[in-house]
Scaffold this motif. Structure first.
Motif, short mmCIF file in Angstrom:
data_model
loop_
_atom_site.label_atom_id
_atom_site.label_comp_id
_atom_site.label_asym_id
_atom_site.label_seq_id
_atom_site.Cartn_x
_atom_site.Cartn_y
_atom_site.Cartn_z
N THR A 157 -42.51 82.87 48.73
CA THR A 157 -43.95 82.63 48.58
C THR A 157 -44.39 81.30 49.22
OG1 THR A 157 -43.57 81.63 46.43
CG2 THR A 157 -44.14 83.95 46.45
N TYR A 158 -43.44 80.58 49.80
CA TYR A 158 -43.80 79.31 50.46
C TYR A 158 -44.53 79.62 51.76
CZ TYR A 158 -43.03 74.75 52.68
OH TYR A 158 -43.19 73.54 53.29
N GLY A 159 -45.68 78.99 51.97
CA GLY A 159 -46.44 79.29 53.17
C GLY A 159 -47.56 78.30 53.41
N ALA A 160 -48.62 78.78 54.07
CA ALA A 160 -49.71 77.90 54.50
C ALA A 160 -50.39 77.20 53.31
CB ALA A 160 -50.73 78.71 55.28
N LEU A 161 -50.46 77.89 52.18
CA LEU A 161 -51.13 77.29 51.02
C LEU A 161 -50.33 76.09 50.50
CD1 LEU A 161 -53.63 77.73 49.25
CD2 LEU A 161 -52.25 79.21 47.79
N HIS A 213 -53.91 74.14 62.44
CA HIS A 213 -53.58 75.06 63.54
C HIS A 213 -52.10 75.46 63.45
CE1 HIS A 213 -57.37 74.77 65.57
NE2 HIS A 213 -57.31 73.47 65.66
N LEU A 214 -51.27 74.47 63.21
CA LEU A 214 -49.82 74.73 63.20
C LEU A 214 -49.45 75.69 62.07
CD1 LEU A 214 -46.98 74.12 64.28
CD2 LEU A 214 -46.90 72.16 62.69
N GLU A 262 -43.88 67.78 54.67
CA GLU A 262 -43.86 66.53 55.46
C GLU A 262 -43.38 66.80 56.89
OE1 GLU A 262 -41.61 66.57 52.49
OE2 GLU A 262 -43.57 66.54 51.51
N ARG A 263 -42.45 67.76 57.02
CA ARG A 263 -41.95 68.08 58.36
C ARG A 263 -43.02 68.77 59.20
NH1 ARG A 263 -37.21 66.49 59.94
NH2 ARG A 263 -38.79 65.17 60.80
N PHE A 264 -43.84 69.58 58.52
CA PHE A 264 -44.97 70.19 59.23
C PHE A 264 -45.92 69.10 59.73
CE2 PHE A 264 -43.62 74.21 57.59
CZ PHE A 264 -44.19 75.15 58.44
N VAL A 265 -46.12 68.09 58.90
CA VAL A 265 -47.01 66.99 59.31
C VAL A 265 -46.41 66.28 60.52
CG1 VAL A 265 -47.98 64.75 58.62
CG2 VAL A 265 -47.93 66.64 56.98
N ASP A 266 -45.11 66.01 60.49
CA ASP A 266 -44.46 65.33 61.62
C ASP A 266 -44.62 66.15 62.90
OD1 ASP A 266 -43.57 63.44 59.84
OD2 ASP A 266 -41.55 64.32 59.63
N LEU A 267 -44.43 67.44 62.75
CA LEU A 267 -44.52 68.33 63.92
C LEU A 267 -45.96 68.41 64.44
CD1 LEU A 267 -42.94 70.20 65.77
CD2 LEU A 267 -43.11 71.99 64.03
N ALA A 268 -46.90 68.52 63.51
CA ALA A 268 -48.31 68.60 63.91
C ALA A 268 -48.72 67.32 64.66
CB ALA A 268 -49.20 68.80 62.68
N ARG A 269 -48.24 66.19 64.16
CA ARG A 269 -48.58 64.90 64.79
C ARG A 269 -47.98 64.85 66.20
NH1 ARG A 269 -46.53 61.36 61.03
NH2 ARG A 269 -48.49 61.50 59.89
N ALA A 270 -46.71 65.25 66.30
CA ALA A 270 -46.04 65.20 67.61
C ALA A 270 -46.73 66.13 68.60
CB ALA A 270 -44.57 65.57 67.45
N LEU A 271 -47.14 67.29 68.13
CA LEU A 271 -47.83 68.23 69.02
C LEU A 271 -49.16 67.65 69.49
CD1 LEU A 271 -47.12 71.55 67.09
CD2 LEU A 271 -46.46 71.11 69.46
N ARG A 272 -49.85 66.99 68.57
CA ARG A 272 -51.14 66.40 68.96
C ARG A 272 -50.92 65.26 69.95
NH1 ARG A 272 -53.73 62.25 68.00
NH2 ARG A 272 -52.48 61.51 66.25
N PRO A 278 -54.19 73.48 70.92
CA PRO A 278 -54.04 74.28 69.72
C PRO A 278 -53.95 75.75 70.08
CG PRO A 278 -56.25 73.29 69.83
CD PRO A 278 -55.46 72.78 70.99
N PRO A 279 -53.20 76.51 69.29
CA PRO A 279 -52.99 77.92 69.63
C PRO A 279 -54.27 78.72 69.51
CG PRO A 279 -52.15 77.42 67.44
CD PRO A 279 -52.56 76.12 68.04
N ASP A 280 -54.33 79.80 70.28
CA ASP A 280 -55.44 80.73 70.16
C ASP A 280 -55.09 81.72 69.05
OD1 ASP A 280 -57.43 82.52 70.33
OD2 ASP A 280 -56.83 83.36 72.27
N LEU A 281 -55.77 81.58 67.93
CA LEU A 281 -55.43 82.43 66.78
C LEU A 281 -56.52 83.45 66.52
CD1 LEU A 281 -54.10 79.57 64.54
CD2 LEU A 281 -52.73 81.29 65.68
N SER A 282 -57.29 83.72 67.56
CA SER A 282 -58.45 84.59 67.33
C SER A 282 -58.05 86.02 66.94
CB SER A 282 -59.34 84.61 68.57
OG SER A 282 -58.54 84.88 69.70
#
Ligand code: SAM
Length: 288
Positions: A157-161, A213-214, A262-272, A278-282
């Motif tokens: 159940t771990y995810g975006a939320l 986005h990530l 926290e790892r998602f934050v690190d990755l998001a920062r590095a990507l920025r 940002p990905p096209d998620l349309s």
């Protein structure tokens, strides 16, 4: 006003407004205790309904703002608290009320509510995806939603939320509440959660945008390896993804669900910082 002199019997509960009233006095007290409101505090209660939490809160909070959408319930609350200058009723849709209209100092505001479950996510992200965030939030939510917010990495159940909430706040379960504590009895179990946003924030607003986005990209395709998602969604080469993983010390062959917020934050920062678009998620919404 004396409860006995309230106007007529309460109206029938409206399903459309998620009206399941908390009748268990012990649960009422424990939720209010979880907020730890004192005479120095300004408190906003979302969906006060028939006042199950409100009467406890009114005894404790320095100032109490009640945001209730139901016409009849708002009218009754206005009548009940008319003599109390510390209580204000806003007869409004909480999703349309900026915190600046509730208080002069949103960073100090404490928020509480046994909320309609169908608008849990917009309420939660309305409070968290803004600056300044309130000081503390105590909410009754569907147990399954609490489980998702509090899930550990690797859990189904771990995810975006979980990532979205816990990248910007500490979160804990106060208690589970059974269905029989409510009238009418709902179809689902409930939990009370306490969320304390990081003060000062640990993530910049730019990085938060990148994080959103990530997580959408990551959990929209949670069965794939993270490296594949980054290549597909951000148009990165295998070499670029390899370098990113090495820089951050992350094995991106793993699936997104194995990484902590926290790892998602690190990755998001590095990507920025690399200005990866940002990905096209349309094509559709992310799951989980
Ligand atoms: N706090 C009360 C209790 O614990 O018994 C009532 C809880 S009931 C689950 C949810 C309450 O939120 C109802 O009073 C309902 O009318 C109110 N409500 C529903 N949608 C709302 C909205 N968009 N803005 C403000 N209040 C809303």
């Amino acid at each position: 006003m004396d409860p006995a002199s309230r106007p007529g019997p309460p109206p029938r509960a409206k399903r459309s407004l998620g009206q399941n009233f908390l009748i268990d006095p012990n649960a009422q007290r424990r939720i209010v205790d979880a907020l730890d409101a004192s005479a120095d505090d300004e408190v906003m209660e979302i969906g006060p309904g028939q006042g199950a939490l409100t009467r406890h809160l009114a005894e404790r909070a320095g100032r109490l703002v009640l945001v209730e959408l139901d016409d009849e319930l708002a009218r009754r609350l206005e009548a009940e608290f008319a003599g109390n200058p510390r209580v204000r009723v806003m007869h409004r849709d909480v999703l349309q009320v900026p915190l600046e209209e509730v208080t002069a100092d949103p960073a100090r505001l404490k928020v509480i509510g046994n909320i309609p479950y169908n608008i849990t996510t917009p309420i939660l992200f309305g409070l968290l995806e803004r600056r300044p965030r309130p000081r503390e939030i105590v909410l009754m939510v569907q147990k399954e939603v609490a489980d998702r917010i509090l899930a550990d990495p690797g859990n189904r159940t771990y995810g975006a939320l979980a990532v979205g909430v816990r990248a910007v706040a500490d979160a804990e379960r106060v208690m589970n509440v059974g269905r029989k504590a409510f009238r009418p009895i709902p179809d689902v179990e409930s939990s009370v959660i306490r969320i304390v946003p990081h003060h000062p924030p640990r993530v910049t607003q730019q990085d938060e945008r990148s994080l959103r986005h990530l997580t959408r990209a990551a959990f929209g395709q949670r069965r794939k390896q993270f490296q594949r998602i980054l290549r597909d969604a951000y148009g990165l080469s295998a070499e670029q993804v390899g370098a990113l993983g090495e820089e951050l010390g992350m094995d991106l062959r793993a699936r997104p669900e194995s990484f902590a917020p926290e790892r998602f934050v690190d990755l998001a920062r590095a990507l920025r910082e690399r200005s990866a678009p940002p990905p096209d998620l349309s094509a559709g919404d992310a799951e989980g």
